[in-house]
Design a protein around this motif. Structure first.
Motif, mmCIF file in Angstrom:
data_model
loop_
_atom_site.group_PDB
_atom_site.id
_atom_site.type_symbol
_atom_site.label_atom_id
_atom_site.label_comp_id
_atom_site.label_asym_id
_atom_site.label_seq_id
_atom_site.Cartn_x
_atom_site.Cartn_y
_atom_site.Cartn_z
ATOM 1 N N PRO A 520 33.336 39.681 23.741
ATOM 2 C CA PRO A 520 32.358 38.936 22.950
ATOM 3 C C PRO A 520 32.184 37.475 23.359
ATOM 4 C CG PRO A 520 34.434 39.094 21.765
ATOM 5 C CD PRO A 520 34.685 39.608 23.140
ATOM 6 N N GLY A 521 32.592 37.107 24.561
ATOM 7 C CA GLY A 521 32.511 35.700 24.967
ATOM 8 C C GLY A 521 31.214 35.318 25.665
ATOM 9 N N GLY A 522 30.334 36.289 25.871
ATOM 10 C CA GLY A 522 29.061 35.988 26.523
ATOM 11 C C GLY A 522 29.117 36.154 28.033
ATOM 12 N N LEU A 523 27.944 36.360 28.638
ATOM 13 C CA LEU A 523 27.884 36.663 30.078
ATOM 14 C C LEU A 523 28.380 35.534 30.989
ATOM 15 C CD1 LEU A 523 24.591 38.720 30.569
ATOM 16 C CD2 LEU A 523 26.897 39.493 30.106
ATOM 17 N N PRO A 524 27.973 34.279 30.761
ATOM 18 C CA PRO A 524 28.440 33.241 31.703
ATOM 19 C C PRO A 524 29.966 33.123 31.718
ATOM 20 C CG PRO A 524 26.552 32.450 30.457
ATOM 21 C CD PRO A 524 26.967 33.747 29.829
ATOM 22 N N MET A 525 30.592 33.147 30.528
ATOM 23 C CA MET A 525 32.056 33.053 30.492
ATOM 24 C C MET A 525 32.692 34.286 31.157
ATOM 25 S SD MET A 525 34.752 33.175 27.343
ATOM 26 C CE MET A 525 34.265 31.805 26.348
ATOM 27 N N TYR A 526 32.110 35.437 30.878
ATOM 28 C CA TYR A 526 32.639 36.683 31.453
ATOM 29 C C TYR A 526 32.587 36.631 32.980
ATOM 30 C CZ TYR A 526 33.158 41.600 32.631
ATOM 31 O OH TYR A 526 33.596 42.785 33.194
ATOM 32 N N GLU A 527 31.433 36.245 33.490
ATOM 33 C CA GLU A 527 31.270 36.231 34.946
ATOM 34 C C GLU A 527 32.243 35.238 35.580
ATOM 35 O OE1 GLU A 527 27.333 35.325 36.433
ATOM 36 O OE2 GLU A 527 27.801 36.385 38.292
ATOM 37 N N GLN A 528 32.353 34.084 34.946
ATOM 38 C CA GLN A 528 33.244 33.051 35.490
ATOM 39 C C GLN A 528 34.701 33.557 35.533
ATOM 40 O OE1 GLN A 528 33.527 29.612 33.007
ATOM 41 N NE2 GLN A 528 33.557 28.212 34.719
ATOM 42 N N MET A 529 35.145 34.193 34.455
ATOM 43 C CA MET A 529 36.534 34.679 34.406
ATOM 44 C C MET A 529 36.768 35.761 35.475
ATOM 45 S SD MET A 529 37.070 34.840 30.274
ATOM 46 C CE MET A 529 38.843 34.954 30.110
ATOM 47 N N CYS A 530 35.799 36.658 35.621
ATOM 48 C CA CYS A 530 35.971 37.748 36.592
ATOM 49 C C CYS A 530 35.947 37.219 38.025
ATOM 50 C CB CYS A 530 34.878 38.803 36.410
ATOM 51 S SG CYS A 530 34.990 39.669 34.846
ATOM 52 N N ARG A 531 35.031 36.289 38.303
ATOM 53 C CA ARG A 531 34.932 35.761 39.668
ATOM 54 C C ARG A 531 36.209 35.026 40.054
ATOM 55 N NH1 ARG A 531 31.216 38.758 42.036
ATOM 56 N NH2 ARG A 531 31.840 37.593 43.866
ATOM 57 N N LYS A 532 36.793 34.321 39.107
ATOM 58 C CA LYS A 532 38.007 33.557 39.397
ATOM 59 C C LYS A 532 39.138 34.497 39.832
ATOM 60 C CE LYS A 532 40.893 29.949 37.410
ATOM 61 N NZ LYS A 532 42.143 30.699 37.242
ATOM 62 N N VAL A 533 39.240 35.621 39.148
ATOM 63 C CA VAL A 533 40.285 36.597 39.469
ATOM 64 C C VAL A 533 40.155 37.092 40.905
ATOM 65 C CG1 VAL A 533 40.916 39.004 38.992
ATOM 66 C CG2 VAL A 533 40.727 37.372 37.116
ATOM 67 N N LEU A 534 38.916 37.222 41.331
ATOM 68 C CA LEU A 534 38.671 37.772 42.671
ATOM 69 C C LEU A 534 39.165 36.842 43.779
ATOM 70 C CD1 LEU A 534 37.435 40.459 43.434
ATOM 71 C CD2 LEU A 534 35.194 39.362 43.575
ATOM 72 N N GLU A 535 39.316 35.560 43.440
ATOM 73 C CA GLU A 535 39.742 34.602 44.475
ATOM 74 C C GLU A 535 41.132 34.936 45.008
ATOM 75 O OE1 GLU A 535 39.369 30.712 42.729
ATOM 76 O OE2 GLU A 535 37.207 30.997 42.425
ATOM 77 N N ASN A 536 42.045 35.367 44.081
ATOM 78 C CA ASN A 536 43.438 35.590 44.536
ATOM 79 C C ASN A 536 44.079 36.840 43.915
ATOM 80 O OD1 ASN A 536 43.634 34.802 41.962
ATOM 81 N ND2 ASN A 536 45.061 33.106 42.278
ATOM 82 N N TRP A 537 43.272 37.748 43.411
ATOM 83 C CA TRP A 537 43.755 38.986 42.790
ATOM 84 C C TRP A 537 44.705 38.713 41.618
ATOM 85 C CZ3 TRP A 537 40.597 42.622 43.711
ATOM 86 C CH2 TRP A 537 40.145 42.943 44.993
ATOM 87 N N GLU A 538 44.435 37.634 40.895
ATOM 88 C CA GLU A 538 45.297 37.314 39.750
ATOM 89 C C GLU A 538 45.291 38.475 38.749
ATOM 90 O OE1 GLU A 538 44.041 33.655 37.936
ATOM 91 O OE2 GLU A 538 45.064 34.189 36.088
ATOM 92 N N GLY A 539 46.481 38.934 38.362
ATOM 93 C CA GLY A 539 46.582 40.040 37.397
ATOM 94 C C GLY A 539 46.584 41.414 38.043
ATOM 95 N N PHE A 540 46.557 41.433 39.381
ATOM 96 C CA PHE A 540 46.566 42.728 40.076
ATOM 97 C C PHE A 540 47.818 42.875 40.928
ATOM 98 C CE2 PHE A 540 41.970 42.438 39.344
ATOM 99 C CZ PHE A 540 41.670 43.742 38.984
#
Ligand code: N01
Length: 543
Positions: A520-540
């Motif tokens: 429920p945080g909205g698209l811009p926040m969602y996209e930003q959080m997901c893109r950040k993870v992709l930088e270094n596989w944080e959480g994977f």
């Protein structure tokens, strides 16, 4: 005869908006070994299966489409809110332009899937289908949508009914002629509202069984002239850019003021303008505290109440359809968009039963009709079940053999502990599986095509990154999933959304865990959080 053990780099399940977007994006990046298995007989997902009378999309066609230039520059919708028939025409157009079906097998139902993680194994998915085949693939992408599993309530005697029973999501292919017939609709969500609007005008007698009033908002439908269609089409590049920047993927932005910061006159004028605009504007462009402050929310409800009650002539029906006390906070449960819904209850051939009134609950279905607890029998020829879906989770847990690396099915896991994902895109125990328009993503709180495009881009970029860095697979950690779910719950608890028994919260299905199923945080926040993870596989975990 189809090959018994086919193999692809990437297998997708479902050929609706998500499957098509993913396939197109994969093709753009040079992935040629891709296949979609789709259980239905054509493209379109829910739009293929939802053929009930009056079915219409409750999002403006201009934003409810793919931002693929060769597709949008050669098609335009003839109405502001297109009919389901026109949405099916749109999918036929998508096929003509993109030649999607050359990579799709229709009528193929995935019944199970399992990733062989052992070092001596292939580190691939083994996907089982109802036709007995086992397909191997490196990546599995679920594009099954939110509404693949219809919900039929357990009403005693339903099977004994001598007339016809139709579920909104599984409508008889030839349609149902209700002329001169006695018909009933159970359920007043989006599907029920639309069936009622149609059947009230066609049937001899219609009985509506309502459990919760639908705080339906005016659709303010418009037919587009060819000139207007051209204008809408020319504006699409701006529209697509703008929709990705808003909380919901719709174009409306919340008013920064709080409800009681402004004078009563200004507030009334603002509500009036949004109501006239139609659709979700009343909520999305409402005051910023609409969904966080109950008194503010009540003010918006009171405006809706005044407008709606003025349209209903019978005082008893008025109190059932638009009660003085709100059934739940406005906007905390999905409002449908109506054209002349409330006026249908002014017709003499339309009866309304309030299932929450003492003695008015459904006791049983009899061969001749529906009996309520007070012994009244409503004689019927046709019953429409507009009772919705086991939304979001049900679309995945209905795949009986979808199981984690330890062999435990997703259905078992989620029935025990509730849903769990990381970013609404991946799931622990399911390496190299990606979810689109699914649990814990923006899904139902967003305009589908807008959030799907964000997720599709992320998924394809993740696959490219896995390939480029020579990884076998990625899999989220338990901790990352817990943190993601905690984030969702934390944002949800700041809103009034948990105060409604809605399918957003899994509260429409008896026995299902009540929990927020959308980000429920909205698209811009969602996209930003997901893109950040992709930088270094944080959480994977990467292997
Ligand atoms: O389903 P719903 P839907 N006895 O779950 C009632 C999308 N959609 O198919 O509210 C009696 O909303 C239930 O009552 P209650 C759209 O996102 C879009 O209509 O739980 N009644 C409710 O009234 C939508 O939100 C479009 O108290 C029972 C109704 O059945 C979503 O799909 C069109 C009952 C179910 O409403 C789902 O919509 C259609 C029982 N035992 C759908 N159990 C467009 O874009 C449930 N109900 C146009």
């Amino acid at each position: 005869m189809a090959e018994q053990t086919p193999s692809y780099d990437i297998l997708l399940i479902g050929a609706g908006f998500s499957g098509i977007t993913l396939l197109h994006t994969l093709r753009q990046h040079g992935y040629t070994s891709c296949r979609i298995y789709e259980s239905a007989g054509d493209l379109g997902g829910v739009w293929h299966s939802n053929t009930y009378p009056g079915c219409r999309v409750d999002t403006e066609g201009s934003i409810y489409q793919l931002s693929i230039p060769e597709v949008y520059s050669t098609f335009s919708f003839s109405e502001k809110y297109p009919s389901a028939d026109e949405v099916r025409e749109y999918f036929a157009h998508v096929e003509r332009v993109l030649d999607i079906k050359k990579d799709v097998e229709l009528g193929v139902t995935v019944t199970g899937a399992w990733f062989d993680v052992s070092a001596e194994g292939e580190r691939k998915w083994r996907v089982e289908t109802a036709d007995g085949r086992v397909t191997h693939c490196r990546f599995l992408i679920s594009c099954v949508g939110s509404s693949a599993q219809r919900y039929v309530p357990d009403i005693p005697g339903l099977e004994s009914f001598q007339g016809e029973v139709c579920h909104s999501a599984d409508w008889p292919k030839g349609g149902v002629d209700v002329t001169g017939k006695k018909v009933a609709v159970i359920g007043t969500g989006a599907s029920g509202v639309q069936i009622i609007q149609s059947w009230a005008k066609e049937a001899d007698n219609l009985v509506v069984f309502q459990r919760t009033p639908n705080l339906a908002l005016p659709m303010q439908q418009e037919s587009f002239s060819p000139e207007l269609q051209k204008k809408v089409q020319e504006d699409l590049p701006r529209v697509f850019a703008d929709r990705q920047k808003t909380w919901s993927g719709y174009l409306d932005e919340s008013n920064p003021a709080k409800t009681f910061d402004v004078s009563p006159e200004e507030r009334e004028a603002h509500f009036e303008a949004l109501y006239e605009q139609g659709g979700f504007a009343f909520y999305l462009a409402g005051y910023s505290d609409l969904l966080t402050d109950e008194t503010a929310n009540r003010e918006a409800y009171n405006f809706w109440l005044k407008k709606t009650r003025a349209r209903i002539t019978d005082p008893r029906k008025r109190d059932i359809l638009a009660p003085l006390d709100p059934p739940h906070p406005a906007g905390a449960k999905r409002s449908s968009f109506e054209q002349d819904y409330f006026e249908q209850f002014n017709r003499e051939n339309v009866q309304l039963v309030n299932l929450r009134e003492t003695g008015k609950g459904i006791k049983a279905v009899r061969p001749e009709g529906i009996e309520t607890e007070d012994g009244t029998v409503y004689p019927l020829d046709v019953i429409a079940l507009a009772t919705g879906f086991d939304s979001l989770t049900g679309s995945l847990t209905c795949i009986p053999g979808l199981r984690n690396t330890s062999g435990v099915t997703l259905a078992e896991e989620w029935a025990k502990d509730g849903a769990s994902t990381y970013l609404g895109l991946t799931r622990r125990g399911y390496p190299n599986m990606f979810l689109c328009y699914s649990v814990h993503g923006p899904a139902a709180l967003s305009n589908g095509p807008a959030s799907i495009e964000i997720q599709a881009k992320w998924i394809v970029d993740a696959i490219r990154k896995i390939d480029e860095s020579g990884l076998s697979y990625i899999e989220p950690t338990e901790e990352a999933e817990k943190t993601w779910k905690a984030t969702i719950n934390m944002i949800t608890d700041m809103t009034l959304i948990p105060k409604a028994d809605s399918w957003y919260m899994g509260a429409n299905i008896p026995g299902k865990k009540r929990e927020m199923l959308n980000f429920p945080g909205g698209l811009p926040m969602y996209e930003q959080m997901c893109r950040k993870v992709l930088e270094n596989w944080e959480g994977f975990v990467t292997v």
